[in-house]
Scaffold this motif. Sequence first.
Motif, short mmCIF file in Angstrom:
data_model
loop_
_atom_site.label_atom_id
_atom_site.label_comp_id
_atom_site.label_asym_id
_atom_site.label_seq_id
_atom_site.Cartn_x
_atom_site.Cartn_y
_atom_site.Cartn_z
N HIS A 128 0.83 -1.20 0.00
CA HIS A 128 0.00 0.00 0.00
C HIS A 128 0.87 1.25 0.00
CE1 HIS A 128 -3.51 2.49 0.59
NE2 HIS A 128 -2.93 3.06 1.62
N ARG A 129 1.97 1.24 0.72
CA ARG A 129 2.87 2.38 0.72
C ARG A 129 3.48 2.59 -0.66
NH1 ARG A 129 6.94 2.03 5.71
NH2 ARG A 129 7.53 4.06 4.79
N VAL A 130 3.77 1.49 -1.33
CA VAL A 130 4.26 1.60 -2.72
C VAL A 130 3.20 2.25 -3.59
CG1 VAL A 130 4.87 0.27 -4.78
CG2 VAL A 130 5.86 -0.33 -2.57
N TYR A 131 1.94 1.87 -3.38
CA TYR A 131 0.87 2.44 -4.19
C TYR A 131 0.69 3.94 -3.91
CZ TYR A 131 -3.62 3.32 -6.34
OH TYR A 131 -4.61 3.86 -7.12
N VAL A 132 0.76 4.33 -2.65
CA VAL A 132 0.64 5.75 -2.32
C VAL A 132 1.73 6.55 -3.01
CG1 VAL A 132 0.77 7.42 -0.44
CG2 VAL A 132 -0.54 5.32 -0.14
N SER A 133 2.97 6.03 -2.97
CA SER A 133 4.06 6.70 -3.66
C SER A 133 3.83 6.73 -5.17
CB SER A 133 5.38 5.99 -3.34
OG SER A 133 6.44 6.53 -4.08
N LEU A 134 3.31 5.61 -5.68
CA LEU A 134 3.03 5.53 -7.11
C LEU A 134 1.94 6.51 -7.52
CD1 LEU A 134 3.45 4.00 -9.81
CD2 LEU A 134 1.73 2.36 -9.02
N GLU A 135 0.96 6.68 -6.66
CA GLU A 135 -0.13 7.61 -6.94
C GLU A 135 0.40 9.04 -7.06
OE1 GLU A 135 -4.69 8.09 -5.40
OE2 GLU A 135 -3.12 7.87 -3.90
N GLN A 136 1.34 9.41 -6.21
CA GLN A 136 1.96 10.73 -6.30
C GLN A 136 2.70 10.90 -7.63
OE1 GLN A 136 1.45 13.22 -4.11
NE2 GLN A 136 0.07 11.79 -3.06
N LYS A 137 3.40 9.85 -8.04
CA LYS A 137 4.10 9.90 -9.32
C LYS A 137 3.12 10.04 -10.48
CE LYS A 137 8.01 7.08 -7.77
NZ LYS A 137 8.74 5.81 -7.95
N LEU A 138 1.98 9.32 -10.39
CA LEU A 138 0.98 9.42 -11.44
C LEU A 138 0.44 10.85 -11.55
CD1 LEU A 138 -1.06 6.13 -10.85
CD2 LEU A 138 0.20 6.73 -12.92
N LYS A 139 0.19 11.47 -10.40
CA LYS A 139 -0.32 12.84 -10.43
C LYS A 139 0.72 13.80 -10.98
CE LYS A 139 -3.50 12.12 -6.55
NZ LYS A 139 -3.82 12.47 -5.14
N GLN A 140 1.97 13.63 -10.59
CA GLN A 140 3.03 14.49 -11.12
C GLN A 140 3.19 14.30 -12.62
OE1 GLN A 140 6.48 13.51 -8.83
NE2 GLN A 140 5.62 14.28 -6.91
#
Length: 213
Positions: A196-208
Amino acid sequence: MNAINANPEQLAPYAEITREYARFSRSAAGLGNVIGGMLALLSWAVWTYAPDSILRRVVLVVLPVLWIAVKRWLRHRYYQRYGQVTSRGDRREKFWKVGLTALLALVSWGVVAAFIILGLRSPQHRPLMPMRLLVEIGLVPIAAWFFFDNWVELVLGVGMVGTAVSGAYGEAPHGHESGLLFLMILALIWAGVREHRVYVSLEQKLKQTGRLA
């Protein structure tokens, strides 16, 4: 997304983000495993400490089904809410999943059929194994299909199905496997939190990436 004229080095971050995002469509469960670990612990506690009753039997049967439902909902509605993405490895993984589940079904259902047929031909005219064990063995490939994402999840999922069957027959646990069970539950929860922490970080990358595109 608009077409991007860039060299492979510029596109590499997009490819990496896509690969990580695609994991959450098949093997990464994230919060699904955290909730699954808690449900597995609850299943063990109910089976061990609750007196036999209709409510106890219903709860033990519902818990593994609830885990499957929650995991699938999170995978499709939360972890893939920006769009369904699959990777090239999905076909290979699905092939192995189908093949190994089919092998389990062949072995499990063959054993069940053999014990029933041989038992009916015996002087007692009944299966050579208790019906509870036959049902439990018969459900193994079905449980394996739904809990095939990793080995810890597979063992706990199949174990929960076995607990549900035993509980449905009014049985209580035997032996002292709680230590190993707790370790596996902790391993599953830890893996879920990490995913889940990987996904949260990935979500930030997706938004950027969306802002930069």
